[in-house]
Scaffold this active site. Structure first.
Site, mmCIF file in Angstrom:
data_model
loop_
_atom_site.group_PDB
_atom_site.id
_atom_site.type_symbol
_atom_site.label_atom_id
_atom_site.label_comp_id
_atom_site.label_asym_id
_atom_site.label_seq_id
_atom_site.Cartn_x
_atom_site.Cartn_y
_atom_site.Cartn_z
ATOM 1 N N LYS A 9 -21.723 3.722 -5.777
ATOM 2 C CA LYS A 9 -20.762 4.086 -6.835
ATOM 3 C C LYS A 9 -20.890 3.155 -8.038
ATOM 4 C CE LYS A 9 -16.448 1.625 -5.696
ATOM 5 N NZ LYS A 9 -16.389 0.742 -6.838
ATOM 6 N N CYS A 25 -19.799 0.335 -2.277
ATOM 7 C CA CYS A 25 -19.977 -0.323 -3.586
ATOM 8 C C CYS A 25 -21.264 0.054 -4.321
ATOM 9 C CB CYS A 25 -19.904 -1.835 -3.410
ATOM 10 S SG CYS A 25 -18.250 -2.374 -2.963
ATOM 11 N N ASP A 59 0.857 -1.187 0.000
ATOM 12 C CA ASP A 59 0.000 0.000 0.000
ATOM 13 C C ASP A 59 0.891 1.235 0.000
ATOM 14 O OD1 ASP A 59 -3.288 0.210 0.785
ATOM 15 O OD2 ASP A 59 -2.094 2.067 0.819
ATOM 16 N N LYS A 88 -19.650 -8.118 -12.482
ATOM 17 C CA LYS A 88 -19.586 -7.448 -11.180
ATOM 18 C C LYS A 88 -20.578 -6.271 -11.121
ATOM 19 C CE LYS A 88 -18.353 -6.101 -7.211
ATOM 20 N NZ LYS A 88 -18.692 -6.802 -5.994
ATOM 21 N N GLU A 142 -14.333 -9.164 -7.147
ATOM 22 C CA GLU A 142 -14.495 -9.523 -5.728
ATOM 23 C C GLU A 142 -15.971 -9.410 -5.358
ATOM 24 O OE1 GLU A 142 -12.210 -10.713 -3.336
ATOM 25 O OE2 GLU A 142 -14.250 -11.076 -2.659
ATOM 26 N N PHE A 143 -16.488 -10.454 -4.696
ATOM 27 C CA PHE A 143 -17.902 -10.430 -4.306
ATOM 28 C C PHE A 143 -18.092 -10.432 -2.787
ATOM 29 C CE2 PHE A 143 -17.776 -12.425 -8.531
ATOM 30 C CZ PHE A 143 -18.594 -11.552 -9.228
ATOM 31 N N LEU A 144 -16.986 -10.277 -2.034
ATOM 32 C CA LEU A 144 -17.152 -10.373 -0.578
ATOM 33 C C LEU A 144 -18.039 -9.251 -0.054
ATOM 34 C CD1 LEU A 144 -15.320 -8.023 0.965
ATOM 35 C CD2 LEU A 144 -13.469 -9.590 0.485
ATOM 36 N N GLY A 194 -26.365 1.547 0.710
ATOM 37 C CA GLY A 194 -25.201 2.413 0.882
ATOM 38 C C GLY A 194 -23.924 1.616 0.804
HETATM 39 P P1 NAD Z 1 -10.016 0.878 0.051
HETATM 40 O O1 NAD Z 1 -10.112 2.316 -0.200
HETATM 41 O O2 NAD Z 1 -10.421 0.314 1.385
HETATM 42 O O3 NAD Z 1 -8.530 0.374 -0.222
HETATM 43 C C1 NAD Z 1 -7.803 0.730 -1.339
HETATM 44 C C2 NAD Z 1 -6.342 0.844 -0.921
HETATM 45 O O4 NAD Z 1 -5.548 0.992 -2.097
HETATM 46 C C3 NAD Z 1 -6.020 2.046 -0.036
HETATM 47 O O5 NAD Z 1 -5.411 1.602 1.169
HETATM 48 C C4 NAD Z 1 -5.036 2.880 -0.876
HETATM 49 O O6 NAD Z 1 -4.060 3.531 -0.090
HETATM 50 C C5 NAD Z 1 -4.437 1.813 -1.766
HETATM 51 N N1 NAD Z 1 -3.830 2.298 -3.004
HETATM 52 C C6 NAD Z 1 -4.346 3.136 -3.930
HETATM 53 N N2 NAD Z 1 -3.484 3.305 -4.946
HETATM 54 C C7 NAD Z 1 -2.389 2.549 -4.673
HETATM 55 C C8 NAD Z 1 -1.178 2.303 -5.347
HETATM 56 N N3 NAD Z 1 -0.904 2.846 -6.523
HETATM 57 N N4 NAD Z 1 -0.271 1.482 -4.758
HETATM 58 C C9 NAD Z 1 -0.538 0.912 -3.568
HETATM 59 N N5 NAD Z 1 -1.681 1.101 -2.903
HETATM 60 C C10 NAD Z 1 -2.596 1.911 -3.439
HETATM 61 O O7 NAD Z 1 -10.885 0.176 -1.110
HETATM 62 P P2 NAD Z 1 -11.712 -1.215 -1.016
HETATM 63 O O8 NAD Z 1 -13.005 -1.013 -0.309
HETATM 64 O O9 NAD Z 1 -10.800 -2.285 -0.565
HETATM 65 O O10 NAD Z 1 -12.071 -1.417 -2.562
HETATM 66 C C11 NAD Z 1 -11.084 -1.749 -3.507
HETATM 67 C C12 NAD Z 1 -11.798 -2.145 -4.791
HETATM 68 O O11 NAD Z 1 -12.558 -3.349 -4.572
HETATM 69 C C13 NAD Z 1 -12.770 -1.107 -5.344
HETATM 70 O O12 NAD Z 1 -12.761 -1.149 -6.743
HETATM 71 C C14 NAD Z 1 -14.114 -1.628 -4.844
HETATM 72 O O13 NAD Z 1 -15.167 -1.217 -5.671
HETATM 73 C C15 NAD Z 1 -13.924 -3.121 -4.943
HETATM 74 N N6 NAD Z 1 -14.767 -3.894 -4.044
HETATM 75 C C16 NAD Z 1 -14.948 -3.482 -2.764
HETATM 76 C C17 NAD Z 1 -15.722 -4.247 -1.907
HETATM 77 C C18 NAD Z 1 -15.942 -3.822 -0.480
HETATM 78 O O14 NAD Z 1 -16.770 -4.441 0.181
HETATM 79 N N7 NAD Z 1 -15.242 -2.812 0.015
HETATM 80 C C19 NAD Z 1 -16.325 -5.445 -2.348
HETATM 81 C C20 NAD Z 1 -16.093 -5.843 -3.663
HETATM 82 C C21 NAD Z 1 -15.309 -5.053 -4.496
#
Ligand code: NAD
Length: 433
Positions: A265, A262, A30, A206, A151-153, A259
């Site tokens: 957006k 996910c 990260d 997705k 990802e579907f979690l 809300g």
């Molecule tokens: P998040 O904001 O919690 O985490 C993203 C992380 O990526 C952050 O810690 C950020 O610092 C890091 N990051 C960004 N650019 C970077 C780079 N160039 N190098 C290294 N690290 C970098 O996001 P999230 O909730 O984990 O979601 C991530 C993706 O998964 C999104 O596309 C989201 O739509 C998708 N998704 C999320 C969920 C969910 O429940 N949160 C479920 C399915 C899919």
């Protein structure tokens, strides 16, 4: 296998811990050095049921590590997963691809041997092509394939869902990449349906899934409004509908609107993609608009209860977007509380896990309680906004002694209506008179 995960957030961290538990060698990368320092000090950066125990175990056994260095994580990896955010663009609301593009460009130089680059983030159709082009442009000698691995979690159930996925969807255009992913998910063989499709289909699956679920929630919310006007009970209606195997019982709980990070957006991104491609997706557009109105409608419900009271005090239970998480991103509770704050309301709020994240949003605009009863002190109305199961145990005797007026707006239908009424509460739930 050696797996690098770029992005250590709500998806990247549980996925990394889960893959380590399956015996892989995982490096979580990260760019947020504070996050990495915290994880390296043995502390989690987010709350997920069951995550802490597995995190500590796998750190101790040396299967997972955390770094800010792309070089350290990506070099020698068999699979590099991109799990960075894809937030809505502030103007167009399309998925903002800046983090994906940056990650693809930054990882390119460190690919060694044959590597599968898997996009775990939710990304618009065609992103795989862009990622492929960016990497090939930066490092023309790289030997790699790009796959879509949506990802579907569910937040709050991330660990449970990692080990018990409904399905694993893989969008790969090459046999070699498919085999690498098959190897990674071997422990799920025979237990979980693995669907191999074209990369563009996988990217679309997705969005199509999240948009469908959002529409289902919007639908039952409108049905709840209908029930309130007609004397039907939305619980009974949902139960009757859910028994039809073509409909299914899930996502038929009426509430304050969908809300989280996910659904809002992803529906907007899907609507944008549809517009760009000249396709009219009226259902998705209706769900987006209806969901915005829903939260305003809920705030109005709360305010209506205290419209005749001078300087009313509002107790809020629940700020996270759902139970089991500290995540307040696009939380209906946050939108409703924001609307109440705008109307000048005096609010004291409590959430079992999300006080820290909520405090970053509201600062001193609201007051915070240490437990649910402290929030109720001198309140004129209680608004329940998140479905934490603990709220179900509300002691009405104690509540009536603490509150100035006995009024409840239960946006999650958590409380027992008959019990609330037996204590003389003016109780309003969702979807029933
Ligand atoms: P998040 O904001 O919690 O985490 C993203 C992380 O990526 C952050 O810690 C950020 O610092 C890091 N990051 C960004 N650019 C970077 C780079 N160039 N190098 C290294 N690290 C970098 O996001 P999230 O909730 O984990 O979601 C991530 C993706 O998964 C999104 O596309 C989201 O739509 C998708 N998704 C999320 C969920 C969910 O429940 N949160 C479920 C399915 C899919």
């Amino acid at each position: 296998m050696k797996v690098a995960i770029i992005g250590t957030g709500y998806v990247g961290l549980p996925t990394g811990v889960g893959l380590a538990e399956l015996g892989n060698q995982v490096t979580c990368i990260d760019k947020d050095s504070q996050k990495i320092d915290t994880l390296n000090s043995g502390t989690l950066t987010l709350y997920e049921d069951g995550l802490e125990e597995l995190f500590k175990k796998n750190v101790k056994e040396g299967r997972i590590r955390f770094t800010t260095s792309m070089k350290e994580g990506v070099t020698d990896a068999d699979i590099v997963m991109i799990a960075v955010g894809t937030p809505p663009h502030p103007v167009t609301k399309e998925a903002d691809m800046k983090y994906i593009h940056a990650a693809a460009t930054e990882l390119a130089d460190y690919l060694t041997g044959y590597t599968v680059v898997a996009t775990k983030s939710t990304v618009p159709v065609g992103t795989g092509d862009d990622v492929e082009a960016l990497i090939a442009h930066k490092n023309p000698f790289a030997n790699f394939d790009v796959v879509s691995l949506p990802e579907f979690l569910r937040e709050g159930f991330a660990i449970h869902d990692f080990f018990n996925p409904d399905r694993i969807v893989v969008g790969a255009n090459s046999e070699r990449a498919r085999n690498v992913i098959k190897e990674l998910y071997k422990p799920f063989e025979g237990k979980t349906k693995m669907l191999f499709v074209k990369r563009r289909s996988s990217e679309t699956i997705k969005y199509a899934s999240n948009a469908f679920l959002s529409i289902k929630i919007h639908y039952i919310n409108e049905m709840a409004d209908f029930c309130e006007q007609t004397g039907a009970d939305v619980f009974e209606v949902a139960q009757g509908m859910g028994l039809d195997s073509r409909i299914g019982p899930k996502f038929l709980n009426p509430g304050p609107g969908y809300g989280g990070s996910c659904f809002p957006k992803d529906t907007m991104a899907m609507a944008y993609m549809a517009r760009q491609n000249g396709v009219n997706m009226s259902l998705i557009n209706a769900a987006i608009e209806g969901n915005v109105n829903r939260k305003k409608q809920m705030a109005k419900r709360v305010l209506d209860k205290v419209k005749d009271i001078e300087n009313p005090k509002i107790a809020v239970l629940g700020l996270a977007f759902k139970d089991g998480t500290d995540d307040c991103r696009n939380s209906p509770a946050v939108d409703i509380v924001s609307e109440l704050v705008l109307q000048g309301a005096d609010i004291t709020a409590y959430d079992p896990k999300a006080m820290g994240t909520a405090c970053q949003i509201f600062g001193n605009k609201i007051s915070y309680a240490d437990d649910m009863y402290q929030a109720l002190k001198d309140a004129d109305v209680l608004a329940i906004l998140t479905e934490w199961q603990d709220f179900k145990k509300l002691d009405f005797e104690q509540a009536q002694n603490l509150m100035r007026h006995k009024k409840i707006v239960d946006c999650r239908n958590l409380l027992d209506v008959a019990e609330a009424k037996s204590y003389g509460f003016d109780y309003q739930g969702i979807g029933r008179k």
